[in-house]
Design an enzyme around this catalytic site. Structure first.
Site, mmCIF file in Angstrom:
data_model
loop_
_atom_site.group_PDB
_atom_site.id
_atom_site.type_symbol
_atom_site.label_atom_id
_atom_site.label_comp_id
_atom_site.label_asym_id
_atom_site.label_seq_id
_atom_site.Cartn_x
_atom_site.Cartn_y
_atom_site.Cartn_z
ATOM 1 N N SER A 232 0.846 -1.284 0.094
ATOM 2 C CA SER A 232 -0.034 -0.055 0.082
ATOM 3 C C SER A 232 0.862 1.300 0.104
ATOM 4 C CB SER A 232 -0.986 -0.117 1.144
ATOM 5 O OG SER A 232 -1.810 0.966 0.961
ATOM 6 N N ASP A 327 -8.520 -4.732 -6.411
ATOM 7 C CA ASP A 327 -8.172 -3.906 -5.508
ATOM 8 C C ASP A 327 -9.037 -2.694 -5.688
ATOM 9 O OD1 ASP A 327 -6.911 -2.372 -3.598
ATOM 10 O OD2 ASP A 327 -4.884 -2.169 -4.686
ATOM 11 N N HIS A 361 -7.082 -5.821 -2.062
ATOM 12 C CA HIS A 361 -5.822 -4.929 -1.511
ATOM 13 C C HIS A 361 -4.858 -5.480 -0.431
ATOM 14 C CE1 HIS A 361 -3.727 -1.294 -1.209
ATOM 15 N NE2 HIS A 361 -3.760 -1.309 0.345
#
Length: 422
Positions: A232, A327, A361
Site C-alpha cells: 500500500s 484492489d 488490496h
C-alpha cells in the site's frame, strides 16, 4: 456416540501461521452430515468465526483435504477454507495480529446438524508467528524504532527491510514469518510507535537509509545489499528507497502507487517529491456504509502531477511488482502497467510482475481471515478492499512463495563471510 468422535490436526496442532494443517474427523456415523466450525479472537478482542457443512464417508470420516463443503462461505474442497473464511462478529473489522510473540489460536470443532447442533469434538490449533529459535530484538537505535528478527544458525542470511506498516504502531507478523523462513528482517515504524510522533506532515528518506545501514551491519547478514518489502502506501516509499539509496538489491511492491503519495518526500533536507493528492469527493459510499476509494487518488500521469512520479528507472536493483486486479483502494494494476512501460522504455529488464485477477488490496501471509472492509487510516471511515475471498486466499498462498523465491534469487549471500561468536 459423541465420545467416539475425534477431531485431529495433522501433522501437528502447533505450526507456523503460514503453514497448512490437515483437519480430519473420525468416529462419525457413515455418511453423517456435520457442521465444521472455526473461531478465534484477535489481539484487539474481536471475535472471528466460520462454519461449513460436510458429509462423512462410508467409514464415518471427514477429511478437509479430500471432502467438499456442501454449504457455507465456500463450496468444494478447500483444506484451509475454515481459516480464511473466518469473519468478524462486528462489521468492518480487520483481523489484527501484529505482535510476533502472541500465537494465532484457532478452535476447530465439529457439530451435529440435527437439533441444537451439539458439539461432538474440538481441537486447538496454535499458529505461531515466530519460528523456534528465531530471535526478536526491539530496536531503538538512532532514529530507528522497530524490531529485528534473526533466524537460528550461523548464517549468513539475506537481509530484508519490512515496511509493512508506517503508522499507528508496528506490525511484526510478516517480518517474523520471513525470518522463520531464513531471512534477517528489520521491520520499522515511521510514526505512532514508542516515542515517535503520533502524526507526521513529511517523510524523510534518510530514515530508511539509516534503517538499511543498521540492517546491513548485523553479524548474520550475508547479502551485499538488502531487500525491501512493502504494501500500500509503503510501496511508493520502497520505490523511492530503491531509486535514490545505495544498497537496495531487491524490492517487492504490493498494491501500492507509482508516485509519491500523501506526504512530501524529503532527502538530505531537500524536498525531492511533492505528494500526489486525493479527491475525496470521488469516493462512493456503499450500502454497508463503507467507501470505495479506487478512483479517489489523482492521476499521477497527468502533467500537473509528473513531479510526484518516482524515477524507478534509476534503480540498480530488481523489482517484483504485485497487483490485485480487484484492489478497490486504488488502481494497482494500472500503476504496474505504467512502471513496466517506463522501465522498458529505458531499456531496463530488472523487473517481473504478477497480477491476481480476483484478489483484493490486503495481500498478506496466507491463512489469515480475508478482510472485505475495515477502517482506512487516512480516510477516517471504513472502506472496501475488494477481492473474492477464495481467489484472494489462493493469491496469498502463491505470492508468499513468490516473495521468498524472489529475495533468495536476488540477495545472494557470501558463504565465507565470518560470523560473530555469540
Amino acid at each position: 456416540m459423541a465420545s467416539q468422535v475425534r477431531l485431529r490436526l495433522l501433522p501437528s496442532a502447533r505450526c507456523l501461521f503460514d503453514e497448512p494443517v490437515q483437519v480430519k474427523v473420525t468416529g462419525l456415523r457413515s455418511r453423517q452430515v456435520v457442521t465444521m466450525k472455526a473461531r478465534s479472537t484477535d489481539e484487539k478482542g474481536v471475535e472471528f468465526s466460520s462454519s461449513a457443512t460436510y458429509r462423512a464417508d462410508g467409514s464415518g470420516e471427514v477429511d478437509l483435504e479430500r471432502d467438499p463443503s456442501l454449504s457455507g462461505p465456500y463450496n468444494g474442497v478447500e483444506p484451509m477454507g475454515l481459516l480464511w473464511s473466518m469473519r468478524p462478529g462486528t462489521l468492518h473489522k480487520r483481523f489484527q495480529k501484529t505482535k510476533s510473540l502472541n500465537p494465532h489460536v484457532v478452535k476447530f470443532s465439529v457439530h451435529e446438524v440435527e437439533g441444537e447442533g451439539r458439539m461432538l469434538a474440538e481441537a486447538t490449533n496454535e499458529r505461531l508467528l515466530i519460528g523456534d529459535d528465531v530471535t526478536r530484538l526491539p530496536i531503538k537505535e538512532g532514529n530507528i524504532r522497530g524490531a529485528l528478527f534473526t533466524p537460528p544458525g550461523r548464517g549468513p542470511f539475506p537481509a530484508v527491510l519490512d515496511l509493512y506498516t508506517l503508522g499507528g504502531g508496528l506490525s511484526e507478523k510478516r517480518a517474523s514469518l520471513l525470518a522463520s523462513r531464513g531471512f534477517v528482517v528489520l521491520t520499522v515504524a515511521l510514526y505512532g510507535h514508542d516515542d515517535m510522533p503520533k502524526n507526521i506532515k513529511v517523510v524523510h528518506l534518510d530514515y530508511f537509509e539509516e534503517a538499511i545501514q543498521l540492517l546491513k551491519k548485523q553479524d548474520k547478514v550475508g547479502s551485499k545489499g538488502v531487500g525491501i518489502i512493502s504494501l500500500s502506501k509503503s510501496g511508493d516509499l520502497a520505490l523511492s528507497a530503491a531509486s535514490y539509496l545505495q544498497g537496495v538489491d531487491a524490492t517487492v511492491w504490493i498494491n501500492g502507487c507509482s508516485a509519491n503519495t500523501a506526504f512530501p518526500l524529503y532527502y538530505k533536507e531537500r524536498q525531492i517529491h511533492p505528494p500526489l493528492l486525493f479527491d475525496i469527493s470521488k469516493m462512493v459510499i456503499t450500502e454497508s456504509g463503507a467507501g470505495m476509494c479506487k478512483h479517489v487518488t489523482n492521476n499521477p500521469l497527468a502533467e500537473e502531477n509528473r513531479d510526484t512520479l518516482i524515477p524507478i528507472e534509476k534503480a540498480k536493483g530488481h523489482f517484483l511488482f504485485v497487483a490485485s486486479e480487484d484492489d478497490l483502494n486504488w488502481d494497482s494494476k494500472a500503476y504496474v502497467e505504467d512502471m513496466v512501460e517506463r522501465l522498458k522504455r529505458h531499456g531496463k529488464e530488472n523487473f517481473e510482475s504478477v497480477c491476481y485477477p480476483e484478489a483484493g488490496h490486503y495481500l498478506e501471509p496466507p491463512y489469515g481471515p480475508y478482510c472485505p472492509s475495515s477502517l482506512h487510516g487516512m480516510a477516517g471511515i471504513p472502506v472496501m478492499w475488494g477481492g473474492e475471498p477464495r481467489s484472494h486466499a489462493a493469491a496469498e498462498v502463491h505470492l508468499w512463495q513468490k516473495i521468498q523465491e524472489f529475495f533468495r534469487s536476488h540477495l545472494s549471500c557470501e558463504a565465507t563471510r565470518p560470523t560473530a561468536n555469540l
